[in-house]
Design an enzyme around this catalytic site. Structure first.
Site, PDB file in Angstrom:
ATOM      1  N   GLY A   1       0.771  -1.202   0.108  1.00 27.15           N
ATOM      2  CA  GLY A   1       0.107   0.017  -0.122  1.00 27.15           C
ATOM      3  C   GLY A   1       0.949   1.186   0.047  1.00 27.15           C
ATOM      4  O   GLY A   1       0.489   2.277  -0.594  1.00 27.15           O
TER       5      GLY A   1
ATOM      6  N   HIS B   1      -1.670  -7.899   2.392  1.00 26.18           N
ATOM      7  CA  HIS B   1      -1.593  -8.396   3.780  1.00 26.18           C
ATOM      8  C   HIS B   1      -2.942  -8.069   4.565  1.00 26.18           C
ATOM      9  O   HIS B   1      -2.937  -8.588   5.669  1.00 26.18           O
ATOM     10  CB  HIS B   1      -0.088  -8.209   4.310  1.00 26.18           C
ATOM     11  CG  HIS B   1       0.032  -6.875   4.831  1.00 26.18           C
ATOM     12  ND1 HIS B   1      -0.044  -6.692   6.121  1.00 26.18           N
ATOM     13  CD2 HIS B   1       0.438  -5.964   4.225  1.00 26.18           C
ATOM     14  CE1 HIS B   1       0.415  -5.460   6.260  1.00 26.18           C
ATOM     15  NE2 HIS B   1       0.319  -4.882   5.061  1.00 26.18           N
TER      16      HIS B   1
ATOM     17  N   CYS C   1       3.291   5.489  23.959  1.00 26.19           N
ATOM     18  CA  CYS C   1       4.414   4.351  24.332  1.00 26.19           C
ATOM     19  C   CYS C   1       4.440   3.460  23.520  1.00 26.19           C
ATOM     20  O   CYS C   1       5.466   2.557  23.606  1.00 26.19           O
ATOM     21  CB  CYS C   1       4.184   3.679  26.024  1.00 26.19           C
ATOM     22  SG  CYS C   1       4.582   4.879  27.252  1.00 26.19           S
TER      23      CYS C   1
END
Ligand code: FES
Lengths: 395, 280
Positions: A71, A201, A325
């Site tokens: 993509g 995918h 995080c």
């Protein structure tokens, strides 16, 4: 411990039927599709079949499909091609919530090549304002690039309307459709975009293959140069097995769109409703009215996303987070920030993205464990309901 | 996903000393909800200035929770002064190491401890709050940044972000960070002139220690700036054997670097008759 995979917007399992279709082309029929001999020619014919399957899913002609690697390549190619074919136009319109495959390209073009860009904002539900879009079109706008659906929140954008606006104003239009193939029906016969990128995918084909639609008649500037593969539009020996897999996956995806929007959506809704009912101080990010059937982005106040993910990991549950995080940066997701999700929620956001391979038992397990995890982390947290408004960062 | 050690996982999944101490002698608070991590540390200190109990509440990622848990384990039973000797490096080491992007979690632990002690001693502000705010996104002061650079031997702006979060937001402060770093490095190079300071009559052991100190603290950081590095292999009498790494090892001017920079510096700082040789 069995894996409970709920991270299908990140990548998907290769469908066994896709794998089966691909297998003979690794070590039996390994010819080069460009070769003159019959041995290679067989592979060439199989590629044509894959191209037809993709074209069928897109509602376009096989000649409008270019196979590539992913993509990201499709996005890069479309943007570069649109700009390269109209050198006098210096303005690009995109959104603040694009995937980095578009966002970082546009930022680079601004910085290094002097282009001007307009980044359309979204409201707190993640929706675009079409008037803002119309107002930002200039006489030198080369391209409008808006994703079809957001990978983090699942919000589906009104691409039909946007493409019509673009067409009316004579501006080229690209859409990153990586998340919608097989989930939202579209037909390029009636959807007037000029470029559309997908990735294998994300639809149960393997990683390393993608396809870019380029409308017939639209000027095209290749990104990769070399051999004459893909009619000189994308050089490099074809990823034959990947392309065959993508073709098959498209065929299956088309047959499954109904299932995605009933069964998978049912599981997603059950998960979402269950979490909202079981956990206080949560919110769902992204409008309920226009969302992918498989995605839910839930924010839990007073706790941090990475901690939630690691605790889910202990049960084999795979999801992802827009928290700082886990993003490798120190700030939470640009999508949630663009939506104005308060920091107190953004840091504790978790995305579940389901597929047809998920089961109700899996959803039940998450519903049984996740509320306990949140309660546990809230016990550790110094912030509690009512006293949560800590001094805000000024960023 | 981050690569956490088993010790980090253990302290994350089963953190020690979670909670509040209702009759705590002092409380230290750092971070905020907005910034993505926050730690509230409660200490109970007896008359002998000994920490008899420590508890924490943390909002943050796995390594923030693990660092808090580790900190409380490390300081319980210590006197307040002993506890203050615990550095952020010690916290990271206790956990078997932290990913470098997560070092700021250990710094947060250290800062909470200092804030608690400041609270105990009736001081208005903890050391990390002193100075001027350099990074507005995360409220990091120049004092904090300078200390992180000194204590952790930081050499790049990126490392400053890993250790303090400064620069990890909008990026507006990156230039200021680079200035602070340059200033700090400049300071270190200042004692360049003092041939007079050169100690006389070194024993073998003293010589080796001094050489290794100068290489570690001055020479190596400045080579790292150019993408290279140096390692002390041995000291054989007055012969210093080193190995050049990274960009330096393939660099044509490496012999020049060796003689003009490394040898000169060592001669100035240690003994005038040292020779430096490269071993391959
Ligand atoms: S001011 Fe430091 S990152 Fe924004």
């Amino acid at each position: 411990m069995p894996v409970i995979y709920m991270d299908n917007n990140a990548t998907t399992k290769v469908d066994p039927a896709v794998l089966e279709e691909m297998l003979p082309y690794f070590s039996e029929q390994y010819g080069n599709p460009s070769s003159m001999h019959t041995f290679g020619g067989q592979v060439g014919r199989k590629l044509s079949e894959a191209r037809e399957r993709v074209a069928q899913a897109f509602g376009c002609t096989p000649g409008e499909v270019i196979f590539n690697a992913c993509g990201t390549e499709g996005d890069n190619t479309a943007i570069r091609s649109a700009l390269g074919s109209q050198p006098e136009k210096r303005h690009i319109i995109t959104t603040r919530v694009e995937h980095p495959a578009v966002l970082n390209v546009v930022k680079h073009l601004e910085k290094k090549w002097g282009y001007e860009a307009t980044y359309l904002g979204v409201d707190e539900q993640g929706r675009l304002d079409l008037d803002e879009l119309k107002d930002s079109i200039r006489h030198d706008t080369a391209l409008i690039s808006v994703m079809y659906a957001n990978n983090e929140t699942g919000v589906v954008y009104p691409i039909q309307e946007i493409a019509e606006i673009a067409k009316e104003r004579g501006v080229l239009m690209h859409t990153d459709a990586v998340q919608v193939l097989g989930k939202v029906p579209f037909d390029l016969k009636t959807l007037p975009v000029d470029f559309l990128a997908v990735s294998g995918h994300k639809v149960h084909a393997p990683k390393g293959v993608g396809a870019l639609f380029v409308r017939k008649g639209v000027q095209f500037r290749p990104f990769m140069m070399g051999g004459h593969q893909e009619h000189g539009r994308r050089a490099g020996t074809e990823n034959t097995t990947g392309i065959i897999g993508l073709g098959k996956a498209c065929e299956i995806a088309m047959g499954n769109i109904g299932h995605e929007n009933s069964v998978v959506k049912g599981l997603r809704d059950k998960l979402e409703k269950g979490l909202v009912a079981a956990v206080p101080d949560v919110r769902i990010n992204g409008t309920k009215d226009s969302r992918l059937p498989n995605t839910t982005n839930v924010s839990f106040q007073y706790v941090e996303g990475e901690s939630i993910l690691l605790m889910l990991d202990a049960f084999g549950v795979c999801a992802s987070s827009g928290s700082a995080c886990t993003s490798g940066s120190l700030e939470p997701s640009h999508v949630l920030r663009a939506m104005g999700v308060p920091f107190t929620f953004a840091h504790g956001s978790i995305r579940f993205s389901l597929s047809r391979f998920n089961t109700e038992a899996e959803v039940d397990l998450v519903l049984a464990e996740l509320p306990k995890i949140i309660a546990r982390l809230r016990e550790i947290s110094p912030f509690k309901r009512g006293e949560g408004e800590a001094p805000a960062c000024t960023c | 996903m981050w690569e956490y050690t088993d010790k980090v996982r253990e302290h994350f999944i089963n953190p020690k000393n979670v909670g509040e101490i209702p009759d705590a002698s002092c409380v230290g608070e750092v971070g905020s909800l907005a910034c993505g991590d926050a730690l509230k540390l409660y200490l109970k200190v007896d008359e002998q200035d000994r920490i008899v109990d420590a508890k924490f509440q943390t909002f943050g990622c796995a390594s923030a929770i693990a660092s808090s848990s580790a900190l409380t384990e490390m300081i319980k039973g210590k006197t307040v002064d002993e506890a203050l000797d615990v550095s952020n490096q010690d916290i990271a080491e206790f956990l078997g190491g932290l990913p470098k992007e997560k070092m700021h979690c250990s710094v947060m632990g250290k800062e909470a401890l200092e804030a608690a002690v400041a609270n105990l001693r009736g001081q208005a502000v903890a050391p990390h709050q002193e100075g001027e705010v350099v990074c507005e996104c995360f409220g990091v002061t120049d004092e904090t940044i300078k200390r992180a650079i000194a204590e952790n031997k930081l050499n790049t702006v990126e490392e400053i972000t890993d250790y303090t979060k400064a620069g990890g937001g909008c990026g507006k402060c990156l230039d200021k960070l680079a200035d602070i770093l340059a200033e700090m490095k400049g300071q270190k190079l200042k004692p360049l002139e003092p041939v007079a300071q050169r100690p006389a009559g070194l024993t073998n052991l003293q010589r080796m220690k001094l050489i290794s100190k100068i290489i570690d603290e001055e020479i190596s950081p400045s080579l790292q700036k150019d993408g290279g590095n140096i390692e002390l292999v041995d000291v054989d009498g007055k012969k210093v054997l080193v190995q050049l790494r990274g960009a330096c090892s393939s660099c044509k001017s490496s012999q020049l670097t060796l003689k003009q920079f490394v040898e000169k510096r060592l001669r100035d700082a240690v003994e005038p008759d040292l020779t430096v040789e490269e071993v391959r």
